[in-house]
Design an enzyme around this catalytic site. Structure first.
Site, PDB file in Angstrom:
ATOM      1  N   ARG A 238       0.850  -1.202   0.000  1.00  0.00           N
ATOM      2  CA  ARG A 238       0.000   0.000   0.000  1.00  0.00           C
ATOM      3  C   ARG A 238       0.882   1.247   0.000  1.00  0.00           C
ATOM      4  O   ARG A 238       1.739   1.397   0.874  1.00  0.00           O
ATOM      5  CB  ARG A 238      -0.876   0.039   1.259  1.00  0.00           C
ATOM      6  N   GLU A 240       0.959   4.071   1.298  1.00  0.00           N
ATOM      7  CA  GLU A 240       0.470   4.959   2.366  1.00  0.00           C
ATOM      8  C   GLU A 240       1.490   6.079   2.508  1.00  0.00           C
ATOM      9  O   GLU A 240       2.521   5.887   3.155  1.00  0.00           O
ATOM     10  CB  GLU A 240       0.381   4.213   3.714  1.00  0.00           C
ATOM     11  N   ARG A 246       1.300   2.971  12.745  1.00  0.00           N
ATOM     12  CA  ARG A 246       0.590   1.719  12.473  1.00  0.00           C
ATOM     13  C   ARG A 246       0.428   1.399  10.995  1.00  0.00           C
ATOM     14  O   ARG A 246      -0.271   0.470  10.633  1.00  0.00           O
ATOM     15  CB  ARG A 246      -0.768   1.736  13.172  1.00  0.00           C
ATOM     16  N   HIS A 247       1.086   2.164  10.117  1.00  0.00           N
ATOM     17  CA  HIS A 247       1.013   1.870   8.691  1.00  0.00           C
ATOM     18  C   HIS A 247       2.380   1.492   8.135  1.00  0.00           C
ATOM     19  O   HIS A 247       3.368   2.171   8.386  1.00  0.00           O
ATOM     20  CB  HIS A 247       0.487   3.075   7.900  1.00  0.00           C
ATOM     21  N   GLU A 409      -7.707  -0.759  14.821  1.00  0.00           N
ATOM     22  CA  GLU A 409      -8.266  -1.739  13.879  1.00  0.00           C
ATOM     23  C   GLU A 409      -7.248  -2.811  13.524  1.00  0.00           C
ATOM     24  O   GLU A 409      -6.114  -2.515  13.168  1.00  0.00           O
ATOM     25  CB  GLU A 409      -8.685  -0.988  12.608  1.00  0.00           C
ATOM     26  N   SER A 412     -10.672  -6.045   8.947  1.00  0.00           N
ATOM     27  CA  SER A 412     -11.758  -5.410   8.232  1.00  0.00           C
ATOM     28  C   SER A 412     -12.418  -6.494   7.399  1.00  0.00           C
ATOM     29  O   SER A 412     -11.716  -7.313   6.803  1.00  0.00           O
ATOM     30  CB  SER A 412     -11.151  -4.337   7.338  1.00  0.00           C
ATOM     31  N   ARG A 464      -0.036  -5.737  12.861  1.00  0.00           N
ATOM     32  CA  ARG A 464      -0.868  -5.011  13.845  1.00  0.00           C
ATOM     33  C   ARG A 464      -1.241  -5.915  15.016  1.00  0.00           C
ATOM     34  O   ARG A 464      -1.290  -5.461  16.161  1.00  0.00           O
ATOM     35  CB  ARG A 464      -2.117  -4.464  13.179  1.00  0.00           C
TER      36      ARG A 464
HETATM   37  P1  ATP Z   1      -7.296   0.544   6.237  1.00  0.00           P
HETATM   38  O1  ATP Z   1      -6.685   1.749   5.630  1.00  0.00           O
HETATM   39  O2  ATP Z   1      -6.742  -0.690   5.704  1.00  0.00           O
HETATM   40  O3  ATP Z   1      -8.764   0.541   6.318  1.00  0.00           O
HETATM   41  P2  ATP Z   1      -6.698   1.747   8.653  1.00  0.00           P
HETATM   42  O4  ATP Z   1      -6.491   1.273  10.022  1.00  0.00           O
HETATM   43  O5  ATP Z   1      -5.664   2.633   8.076  1.00  0.00           O
HETATM   44  O6  ATP Z   1      -6.828   0.477   7.741  1.00  0.00           O
HETATM   45  P3  ATP Z   1      -8.736   3.565   7.791  1.00  0.00           P
HETATM   46  O7  ATP Z   1     -10.194   3.423   7.966  1.00  0.00           O
HETATM   47  O8  ATP Z   1      -8.164   3.673   6.440  1.00  0.00           O
HETATM   48  O9  ATP Z   1      -8.131   2.371   8.626  1.00  0.00           O
HETATM   49  O10 ATP Z   1      -8.236   4.795   8.579  1.00  0.00           O
HETATM   50  C1  ATP Z   1      -8.608   5.064   9.900  1.00  0.00           C
HETATM   51  C2  ATP Z   1      -7.929   6.348  10.313  1.00  0.00           C
HETATM   52  O11 ATP Z   1      -6.501   6.168  10.240  1.00  0.00           O
HETATM   53  C3  ATP Z   1      -8.218   7.503   9.384  1.00  0.00           C
HETATM   54  O12 ATP Z   1      -9.296   8.250   9.871  1.00  0.00           O
HETATM   55  C4  ATP Z   1      -6.968   8.324   9.445  1.00  0.00           C
HETATM   56  O13 ATP Z   1      -7.004   9.208  10.547  1.00  0.00           O
HETATM   57  C5  ATP Z   1      -5.892   7.331   9.750  1.00  0.00           C
HETATM   58  N1  ATP Z   1      -5.115   6.943   8.592  1.00  0.00           N
HETATM   59  C6  ATP Z   1      -5.397   5.990   7.687  1.00  0.00           C
HETATM   60  N2  ATP Z   1      -4.456   5.864   6.759  1.00  0.00           N
HETATM   61  C7  ATP Z   1      -3.515   6.750   7.071  1.00  0.00           C
HETATM   62  C8  ATP Z   1      -2.268   7.115   6.496  1.00  0.00           C
HETATM   63  N3  ATP Z   1      -1.749   6.507   5.441  1.00  0.00           N
HETATM   64  N4  ATP Z   1      -1.589   8.097   7.073  1.00  0.00           N
HETATM   65  C9  ATP Z   1      -2.067   8.712   8.162  1.00  0.00           C
HETATM   66  N5  ATP Z   1      -3.225   8.424   8.753  1.00  0.00           N
HETATM   67  C10 ATP Z   1      -3.942   7.462   8.225  1.00  0.00           C
HETATM   68  P1  AMO Z   2      -8.300  -3.225   4.927  1.00  0.00           P
HETATM   69  O1  AMO Z   2      -7.884  -2.266   3.866  1.00  0.00           O
HETATM   70  O2  AMO Z   2      -9.018  -2.643   6.095  1.00  0.00           O
HETATM   71  O3  AMO Z   2      -9.258  -4.351   4.303  1.00  0.00           O
HETATM   72  O4  AMO Z   2      -7.039  -4.038   5.431  1.00  0.00           O
HETATM   73  C1  AMO Z   2      -7.158  -5.145   6.288  1.00  0.00           C
HETATM   74  C2  AMO Z   2      -6.273  -4.981   7.504  1.00  0.00           C
HETATM   75  O5  AMO Z   2      -4.928  -4.820   7.125  1.00  0.00           O
HETATM   76  C3  AMO Z   2      -4.251  -4.005   8.074  1.00  0.00           C
HETATM   77  N1  AMO Z   2      -3.635  -2.882   7.383  1.00  0.00           N
HETATM   78  C4  AMO Z   2      -2.372  -2.482   7.535  1.00  0.00           C
HETATM   79  N2  AMO Z   2      -1.362  -2.916   8.310  1.00  0.00           N
HETATM   80  C5  AMO Z   2      -0.178  -2.294   8.213  1.00  0.00           C
HETATM   81  N3  AMO Z   2       0.064  -1.262   7.385  1.00  0.00           N
HETATM   82  C6  AMO Z   2      -0.908  -0.797   6.572  1.00  0.00           C
HETATM   83  N4  AMO Z   2      -0.641   0.194   5.738  1.00  0.00           N
HETATM   84  C7  AMO Z   2      -2.205  -1.390   6.637  1.00  0.00           C
HETATM   85  N5  AMO Z   2      -3.374  -1.181   5.994  1.00  0.00           N
HETATM   86  C8  AMO Z   2      -4.226  -2.092   6.447  1.00  0.00           C
HETATM   87  C9  AMO Z   2      -5.268  -3.579   9.090  1.00  0.00           C
HETATM   88  C10 AMO Z   2      -6.569  -3.772   8.366  1.00  0.00           C
HETATM   89  O6  AMO Z   2      -7.602  -4.036   9.264  1.00  0.00           O
HETATM   90  N6  AMO Z   2      -9.991  -6.413   1.400  1.00  0.00           N
HETATM   91  C11 AMO Z   2     -10.187  -5.923   2.746  1.00  0.00           C
HETATM   92  C12 AMO Z   2     -10.344  -7.047   3.734  1.00  0.00           C
HETATM   93  C13 AMO Z   2     -11.626  -7.827   3.555  1.00  0.00           C
HETATM   94  O7  AMO Z   2     -12.693  -7.201   3.458  1.00  0.00           O
HETATM   95  O8  AMO Z   2     -11.525  -9.052   3.534  1.00  0.00           O
HETATM   96  C14 AMO Z   2      -9.030  -5.042   3.144  1.00  0.00           C
HETATM   97  O9  AMO Z   2      -7.982  -5.087   2.557  1.00  0.00           O
HETATM   98  O10 AMO Z   2      -5.145  -4.474  10.194  1.00  0.00           O
END
Ligand code: ATP
Ligand code: AMO
Length: 490
Positions: A238, A240, A246-247, A409, A412, A464
């Site tokens: 990703r 990001e 946490r990313h 989180e 998902s 995570r």
């Molecule tokens: P995913 O992106 O896979 O769903 P996530 O834990 O990043 O997992 P999101 O719903 O995308 O969940 O984001 C939750 C919150 O995390 C957002 O409201 C934002 O504040 C923060 N966030 C998400 N992605 C980023 C990023 N790349 N950089 C900074 N903050 C982020």
């Molecule tokens: P989502 O985008 O929420 O869902 O990703 C699933 C889970 O992956 C973890 N995650 C990450 N961990 C580390 N670094 C990141 N940049 C990052 N982004 C996400 C989180 C998150 O909950 N296709 C759907 C899943 C589904 O519906 O089956 C998906 O990818 O723990």
């Protein structure tokens, strides 16, 4: 030396004769006639004495005491009981009296960091490296990651990655026992699997390809291929483009997908049991490793729900809990990171659990493949009915869920749309529309034209889980060689 622990027949001249390979943990010259070395194998260490005698020259004693830490050596010596009993359960009551010592691989005498530095907490974000009471500098995460090969030698790191391996093993064990089959899906894709926002594009001969953001499309296509229940442990990429704790830009996804009979909550229940199996497995099989790592970060026990009943909270109820706590938030708003943490604290207070499920998310904050709830104006059975939602067709709730640990989180998931026509409609109408006729998505949509059963699944971030189980302050600590916007090396 472990095998000689219970030896009682060691004679005055010395105990059993041993020859072994080890790492020099540290070495010092005590006097011209005496040096002390500590040898390390894995997580175990043993003291040794190198004393000058008619068989061991003073030159050899000096040489031994000067061997740089982290060198690999071959040792020949006698095992003896320590003259004074050692008051420690972890330090051996035996020592080695060295007869011969060979260097197998010499380490540089100036290492960029010491293995002991890896046995301590990383400093709080923004703090410089500084000395603590013991005089050792508290080495920053950056320095540690730059020198990851040395850093990973520490026993805390060994424990973190043993636990990570344990999560993968427990995940696979539970799913195989429940009729799932492990799969491996492509990581070079012709189309983004989760929308275009955080996709890495690569050159693919004369055309372009994308690194998989998830196995989403393929795990669903395998359900359409009648695989029934599938799981995958694989890399996820990703883009990001910001540095959070946490990313990662590359992480390990634990994904699964399965059919259900009546209601997607059958899958939610399976996911809850899966997570409890992982947590209980970590508690019993990885207790020592867990306690060791948590001790340096002074982390509380991870509170599991009583009687195994995981709190499952509808999104709208979660919003109400936040509002009751003074947070201003709309019915269909996504939770910000602070909101998620706040809700985690409120759930812990109310249900006594660090682990919970938020169910029935608003449809407009979920991806195109998400099944709208039956009550949603977007559901086909409501077509033509007046849409009283303030947000129009995309609003209302969906059959989707997130799982949380300590207010963050980790999973998902959702019920997916399994009808091609309805999927095409949602792809065009959702908040981030995608083209169902595009090259990369056409085969995915077609998969649902030939009779696909209702199905649901989820994706979990492995790093995570490890971070939050152990209470680590940064997800990078749960990745061997982490990747983020400013780090592609080592
Ligand atoms: P995913 O992106 O896979 O769903 P996530 O834990 O990043 O997992 P999101 O719903 O995308 O969940 O984001 C939750 C919150 O995390 C957002 O409201 C934002 O504040 C923060 N966030 C998400 N992605 C980023 C990023 N790349 N950089 C900074 N903050 C982020
Ligand atoms: P989502 O985008 O929420 O869902 O990703 C699933 C889970 O992956 C973890 N995650 C990450 N961990 C580390 N670094 C990141 N940049 C990052 N982004 C996400 C989180 C998150 O909950 N296709 C759907 C899943 C589904 O519906 O089956 C998906 O990818 O723990």
């Amino acid at each position: 030396a472990e095998q000689y622990k219970d030896t009682t027949s060691m004679d005055e001249a010395g105990g059993p004769d041993v020859c072994f390979r080890a790492v020099v943990d540290n070495a010092r010259n005590q006097s011209a006639k005496l040096s002390f070395l500590v040898f390390r194998q894995g997580m175990a260490t043993i003291q040794s004495v190198v004393a000058a005698s008619d068989k061991l020259s003073r030159q050899m004693v000096k040489f031994a005491g000067g061997i740089p830490a982290e060198s690999v050596v071959l040792v020949h010596g006698l095992v003896k009981k320590t003259p004074e009993p050692v008051k420690s359960a972890t330090i051996s009551q035996l020592e080695i009296h060295v007869k011969k010592l060979y260097i197998v691989a010499k380490a540089d005498s100036q290492l960029p960091m010491q293995v002991e530095d890896a046995e301590r907490a990383i400093p709080v974000e923004g703090e410089e490296e500084k000395e603590d009471a013991s005089g050792r500098p508290n080495v920053t995460l950056n320095t540690r990651l730059n020198n990851r090969v040395i850093d990973l030698r520490g026993k805390h790191n060994r424990a973190i990655f043993a636990i990570k391996d344990g999560v993968v093993a427990l995940f696979s064990e539970f799913l195989r026992n429940n009729g799932f089959i492990g799969i491996q899906t492509p990581k070079l894709l012709g189309s983004p699997s989760e929308g275009g926002a955080n996709i890495f594009q690569v050159t693919y001969f004369a055309t372009k390809a994308f690194l998989a953001q998830s196995p989403q499309l393929y795990k669903q296509m395998l359900i359409a291929a009648r695989f029934e229940s599938v799981f995958e442990v694989g890399p996820i990429f990703r883009a990001e483009n910001s540095n959070t704790a946490r990313h990662l830009t590359e992480f390990t996804g634990l994904d699964l997908e399965t059919t259900f009979d009546e209601d997607y909550h059958e899958v939610v229940e399976l996911l809850e049991r899966l997570m409890l199996f992982i947590f209980n497995g970590l508690k019993t099989r990885y207790k020592a490793e867990t306690d060791l790592v948590r001790s340096i970060y002074h982390v509380d026990e991870f509170k599991l729900p009583e009687a195994g009943k995981v709190p499952r909270i509808p999104f709208r109820e979660g919003i109400q809990m936040l509002r009751d706590d003074g947070v201003e938030i709309g019915d269909y708003d996504d939770l910000s990171t602070p909101d998620e943490k706040r809700l985690g604290a409120l759930v812990l207070e109310k249900y006594g659990s660090d682990f919970y499920v938020l169910d029935e998310f608003p449809l407009n904050i979920r991806p195109f493949y998400t099944m709208p709830a039956h009550t949603s104006p977007a559901h086909p059975k409501n077509a033509g009915k007046p849409n009283d939602s303030p947000l129009g067709i995309n609003a209302g709730y969906s059959n989707s869920y997130d799982f949380f640990m300590r207010g963050q989180e980790i999973l998902s998931g959702a019920q997916r749309i399994h009808d091609a026509k309805f999927l095409e409609k949602r792809m065009k109408e959702c908040v981030t529309p995608v083209d169902p006729t595009s090259d990369g998505l056409r085969d995915y949509v077609n998969a649902f034209r030939y009779g696909c059963p209702p199905h649901a699944g989820g994706g979990i971030g492995l790093e995570r889980i490890v971070m939050l189980w152990l209470g680590l302050p940064n997800v990078r600590l749960a990745s061997l060689f982490p990747r983020d916007p400013s780090r592609l090396m080592p």
